[in-house]
Each structure stands twice: as C-alpha cells, then as structure tokens.
Design a protein around this motif. Sequence first.
Motif, PDB file in Angstrom:
ATOM      1  N   SER A  32       0.825  -1.196   0.000  1.00  0.00           N
ATOM      2  CA  SER A  32       0.000   0.000   0.000  1.00  0.00           C
ATOM      3  C   SER A  32       0.859   1.245   0.000  1.00  0.00           C
ATOM      4  N   GLY A  33       0.581   2.137  -0.934  1.00  0.00           N
ATOM      5  CA  GLY A  33       1.351   3.370  -1.033  1.00  0.00           C
ATOM      6  C   GLY A  33       2.567   3.244  -1.925  1.00  0.00           C
ATOM      7  N   GLY A  34       2.903   1.992  -2.403  1.00  0.00           N
ATOM      8  CA  GLY A  34       4.093   1.805  -3.198  1.00  0.00           C
ATOM      9  C   GLY A  34       3.871   1.947  -4.687  1.00  0.00           C
ATOM     10  N   GLU A  35       2.643   2.066  -5.116  1.00  0.00           N
ATOM     11  CA  GLU A  35       2.355   2.178  -6.539  1.00  0.00           C
ATOM     12  C   GLU A  35       2.664   3.589  -7.026  1.00  0.00           C
ATOM     13  N   PHE A  36       3.115   3.672  -8.293  1.00  0.00           N
ATOM     14  CA  PHE A  36       3.428   4.972  -8.872  1.00  0.00           C
ATOM     15  C   PHE A  36       2.181   5.835  -8.914  1.00  0.00           C
ATOM     16  N   ALA A  37       2.276   7.018  -8.379  1.00  0.00           N
ATOM     17  CA  ALA A  37       1.186   7.999  -8.435  1.00  0.00           C
ATOM     18  C   ALA A  37       1.833   9.364  -8.548  1.00  0.00           C
ATOM     19  N   ALA A  38       1.357  10.165  -9.500  1.00  0.00           N
ATOM     20  CA  ALA A  38       1.993  11.458  -9.732  1.00  0.00           C
ATOM     21  C   ALA A  38       1.038  12.383 -10.463  1.00  0.00           C
ATOM     22  N   GLU A  39       1.373  13.659 -10.434  1.00  0.00           N
ATOM     23  CA  GLU A  39       0.657  14.629 -11.243  1.00  0.00           C
ATOM     24  C   GLU A  39       1.427  14.793 -12.546  1.00  0.00           C
ATOM     25  N   LEU A  40       0.804  14.431 -13.652  1.00  0.00           N
ATOM     26  CA  LEU A  40       1.412  14.586 -14.961  1.00  0.00           C
ATOM     27  C   LEU A  40       0.732  15.729 -15.696  1.00  0.00           C
ATOM     28  N   HIS A  41       1.357  16.174 -16.772  1.00  0.00           N
ATOM     29  CA  HIS A  41       0.703  17.203 -17.564  1.00  0.00           C
ATOM     30  C   HIS A  41       0.469  16.724 -18.996  1.00  0.00           C
ATOM     31  N   VAL A  42      -0.542  17.293 -19.615  1.00  0.00           N
ATOM     32  CA  VAL A  42      -0.895  16.944 -20.983  1.00  0.00           C
ATOM     33  C   VAL A  42       0.049  17.686 -21.918  1.00  0.00           C
ATOM     34  N   THR A  43       0.766  16.943 -22.749  1.00  0.00           N
ATOM     35  CA  THR A  43       1.685  17.570 -23.699  1.00  0.00           C
ATOM     36  C   THR A  43       1.108  17.622 -25.112  1.00  0.00           C
ATOM     37  N   GLU A  44       0.230  16.685 -25.435  1.00  0.00           N
ATOM     38  CA  GLU A  44      -0.384  16.665 -26.761  1.00  0.00           C
ATOM     39  C   GLU A  44      -1.839  16.251 -26.637  1.00  0.00           C
ATOM     40  N   ARG A  45      -2.665  16.810 -27.502  1.00  0.00           N
ATOM     41  CA  ARG A  45      -4.071  16.412 -27.600  1.00  0.00           C
ATOM     42  C   ARG A  45      -4.421  16.363 -29.083  1.00  0.00           C
ATOM     43  N   GLU A  46      -5.019  15.251 -29.513  1.00  0.00           N
ATOM     44  CA  GLU A  46      -5.351  15.063 -30.921  1.00  0.00           C
ATOM     45  C   GLU A  46      -6.707  14.392 -31.035  1.00  0.00           C
ATOM     46  N   THR A  47      -7.537  14.877 -31.936  1.00  0.00           N
ATOM     47  CA  THR A  47      -8.792  14.196 -32.243  1.00  0.00           C
ATOM     48  C   THR A  47      -8.481  13.087 -33.234  1.00  0.00           C
ATOM     49  N   VAL A  48      -8.737  11.832 -32.832  1.00  0.00           N
ATOM     50  CA  VAL A  48      -8.349  10.688 -33.657  1.00  0.00           C
ATOM     51  C   VAL A  48      -9.549   9.994 -34.296  1.00  0.00           C
ATOM     52  N   ALA A  49     -10.762  10.437 -33.970  1.00  0.00           N
ATOM     53  CA  ALA A  49     -11.995   9.937 -34.588  1.00  0.00           C
ATOM     54  C   ALA A  49     -13.123  10.797 -34.054  1.00  0.00           C
ATOM     55  N   ASP A  50     -14.302  10.671 -34.643  1.00  0.00           N
ATOM     56  CA  ASP A  50     -15.451  11.400 -34.114  1.00  0.00           C
ATOM     57  C   ASP A  50     -15.680  10.996 -32.665  1.00  0.00           C
ATOM     58  N   GLY A  51     -15.593  11.961 -31.753  1.00  0.00           N
ATOM     59  CA  GLY A  51     -15.845  11.690 -30.347  1.00  0.00           C
ATOM     60  C   GLY A  51     -14.709  11.056 -29.591  1.00  0.00           C
ATOM     61  N   VAL A  52     -13.523  10.956 -30.194  1.00  0.00           N
ATOM     62  CA  VAL A  52     -12.378  10.327 -29.530  1.00  0.00           C
ATOM     63  C   VAL A  52     -11.184  11.270 -29.566  1.00  0.00           C
ATOM     64  N   VAL A  53     -10.614  11.548 -28.393  1.00  0.00           N
ATOM     65  CA  VAL A  53      -9.382  12.327 -28.323  1.00  0.00           C
ATOM     66  C   VAL A  53      -8.265  11.462 -27.749  1.00  0.00           C
ATOM     67  N   ALA A  54      -7.069  11.670 -28.266  1.00  0.00           N
ATOM     68  CA  ALA A  54      -5.871  11.021 -27.738  1.00  0.00           C
ATOM     69  C   ALA A  54      -5.059  12.065 -26.989  1.00  0.00           C
ATOM     70  N   LEU A  55      -4.631  11.713 -25.787  1.00  0.00           N
ATOM     71  CA  LEU A  55      -3.818  12.598 -24.957  1.00  0.00           C
ATOM     72  C   LEU A  55      -2.476  11.944 -24.690  1.00  0.00           C
ATOM     73  N   THR A  56      -1.416  12.742 -24.705  1.00  0.00           N
ATOM     74  CA  THR A  56      -0.111  12.279 -24.261  1.00  0.00           C
ATOM     75  C   THR A  56       0.198  12.961 -22.934  1.00  0.00           C
ATOM     76  N   LEU A  57       0.588  12.153 -21.941  1.00  0.00           N
ATOM     77  CA  LEU A  57       0.853  12.625 -20.585  1.00  0.00           C
ATOM     78  C   LEU A  57       2.337  12.457 -20.279  1.00  0.00           C
ATOM     79  N   ALA A  58       2.934  13.449 -19.650  1.00  0.00           N
ATOM     80  CA  ALA A  58       4.356  13.392 -19.329  1.00  0.00           C
ATOM     81  C   ALA A  58       4.606  14.012 -17.962  1.00  0.00           C
ATOM     82  N   ASP A  59       5.778  13.724 -17.413  1.00  0.00           N
ATOM     83  CA  ASP A  59       6.171  14.314 -16.146  1.00  0.00           C
ATOM     84  C   ASP A  59       6.580  15.771 -16.373  1.00  0.00           C
ATOM     85  N   PRO A  60       6.050  16.715 -15.589  1.00  0.00           N
ATOM     86  CA  PRO A  60       6.390  18.129 -15.804  1.00  0.00           C
ATOM     87  C   PRO A  60       7.887  18.411 -15.695  1.00  0.00           C
ATOM     88  N   GLY A  61       8.601  17.616 -14.897  1.00  0.00           N
ATOM     89  CA  GLY A  61      10.039  17.821 -14.737  1.00  0.00           C
ATOM     90  C   GLY A  61      10.887  17.066 -15.731  1.00  0.00           C
TER      91      GLY A  61
END
Length: 328
Positions: A13-42
């Motif tokens: 408990s408590g050992g799993e990776f948990a972090a605040e990431l930021h969205v670096t890319e957002r792309e509409t890949v189909a009607d009603g579907v977006v793809a997001l890329t998440l990365a570490d701010p640092g």
Amino acid sequence: MIEQRKPSQRPASGGEFAAELHVTERETVADGVVALTLADPGGRGLPAWSPGAHIDLSPRPDVVRQYSLCGDPADRTGWRIAVLREPEGRGGSRLVHDDLVPGSRVQVRGPRNNFALAEAPRYLFIAGGIGVTPILPMVAAAEAAGASWRLVYGGRRRASMAFRTELARHGDKVVIWPQDEAGLLPLDDELGEPRADTLVYCCGPEPLLAEVERRCGAWPTGALHVERFAARPVGEPVRAGGFEVVCKRSGLTLDVAPDRSILHTAEDAGITVLSSCQEGTCGTCETEVIEGTPDHRDSVLSESEREAGDVMMICVSRSRTPRLVLDL
C-alpha cells in the motif's frame, strides 16, 4: 495450458506509482475520440509498461477512470491514452474532453496490467470501438516478434473508428469493419474453427465480448483473453446474508453486512486498501485469500483463477463460506 490472465503483482500500500502529470499533446483521432499524451512536468521518465496495461486517471479529485495505454512501451517520456466521449456515461469522459488540454495537470496512478500479451506463434485480435486502444501496442509487439497475426476491428461508423490511419500501414493484416457499411463483425468466420496455435485477444463492448466468449467455448482452454471496460452482468450473491472476514495482517475480524462490500468494511475499520473502479474491472483491489471460498463477482479473473480461489477482488466479490481469511 496458457492461463487467461496472470494475477497482478500488487505493490505494498502506497508503493504504486502515483503522480501529477501534464498533458503535452491532444489530438482528435476519430469522431468523439481524443488522444492525450501525458508526461512528467520535470521531464523524468515514466514507469515501464507492457501491452495491455492501463492507468488510473483523475480529471477531478472525486473522479477516477481507467484508460488503456496505447502508445509505444519503449517511449518512457510520455504515456498515450485515447478517450471516447460518452454522453450517457458517469461524467469522466466529459471531463477529459472538456477540461484537459495541453498544459493541464492531472493525477495519474499505475500502470497495471490484467490483459498481458502472452507469447504465441499466432494471434487473432478482435476490437470493438474504443476497445482498439489496448490492442494497438499488442499488434506492434506481435509484429516485432515475427508472429503471425490478424486484427478485425469493428465500429459503428468508419469516422468513429480511432487510429485507422495508424493501422493502415499493416495492410491486409487489419480488417476495418464499419457496422453501417458491412453489418456486424463476421465472428463465425473468424472463430468458427478452433486453432491450437492461436491466442485470441478481444476488447470492446459487452455484447461483443459475450459473443466472442460463446464462440470460443470450443477453443483450447486459455486461448481467449478479454478485457472489459464495464462490469459484466452477475446474478445474486451465493450467500444472502453477511459473513466474517479475518484480516490476518491487521489482526482484525470484521462482519461484512449484506449491503456492504469487503472493501468498504475494511476501509471503515481503518485498513488502507488500494482500489479504483469499485466495480470489479480494474484489478486494483486484488487480495490474497488464505482460507475460505470466495464468491467471485468481478470481471477480471479467468475461470481457472476463480476455481483456484487464492485471490479475489474485494470491491465486488463476496464469500461462499461463513468465514474468509484475507491478507489484509
């Protein structure tokens, strides 16, 4: 025999990776579907993952949803997910579509894999709608391994089917099957003859999964691997009343009422348990069973794992016996 799913190796408990990431890319890949890329701010690298893995995403502190990773496992600089906007859903996808743009910060936990790709000489991948997301890195892994493979990908309309362009490079190994043009997926053609050298991986809506499971009934044990985005229908619990749970590590004995889950009962007693979906689909709360017989009500474990009875998902599963001893 190839098992349908390897139990996840849960960290303490408590050992799993948990972090605040930021969205670096957002792309509409189909009607009603977006793809997001998440990365570490640092700029730090993210944990490794394998095809079939998913993460927990919290677009708001009181909202947690699971999304499959659909990028390149070798790329540790960012995680890609794709989210279908579901107007009739619980609101998580609307938050992702409406609120998350490049620069947005979001809480993430994981990755976790209940849908791992096993080694095989041949694969049949079947995807329905947004269920293509965990299949994308599987296709790439099968190709890199030199395995024979085929993907049959169905959707309501061609315009609503994400990553068609990305999959096009694989030529006739990929069959795009829009329902409004061609009808329902030809499952009898694909699954009518069991093949001993082939593993079947399927992800999509419940009606598709149920039909694939029915047709794979004659296939070798362990040939079919499925992942559900929503809990499959279950009947009434085996025991109508409550039962006792002995929490071995905590030294507590708890009475689980008919209208309370083991998870919530343990939390009420001050026991910290990792959990996420609370509907038996993500595998986060997987717990070792030391004594007693679980009443499995999840959508994660394979039939052989249910028969073994040595782990259970305590957010939804209950007990067949008056007493369970759990590693809690």
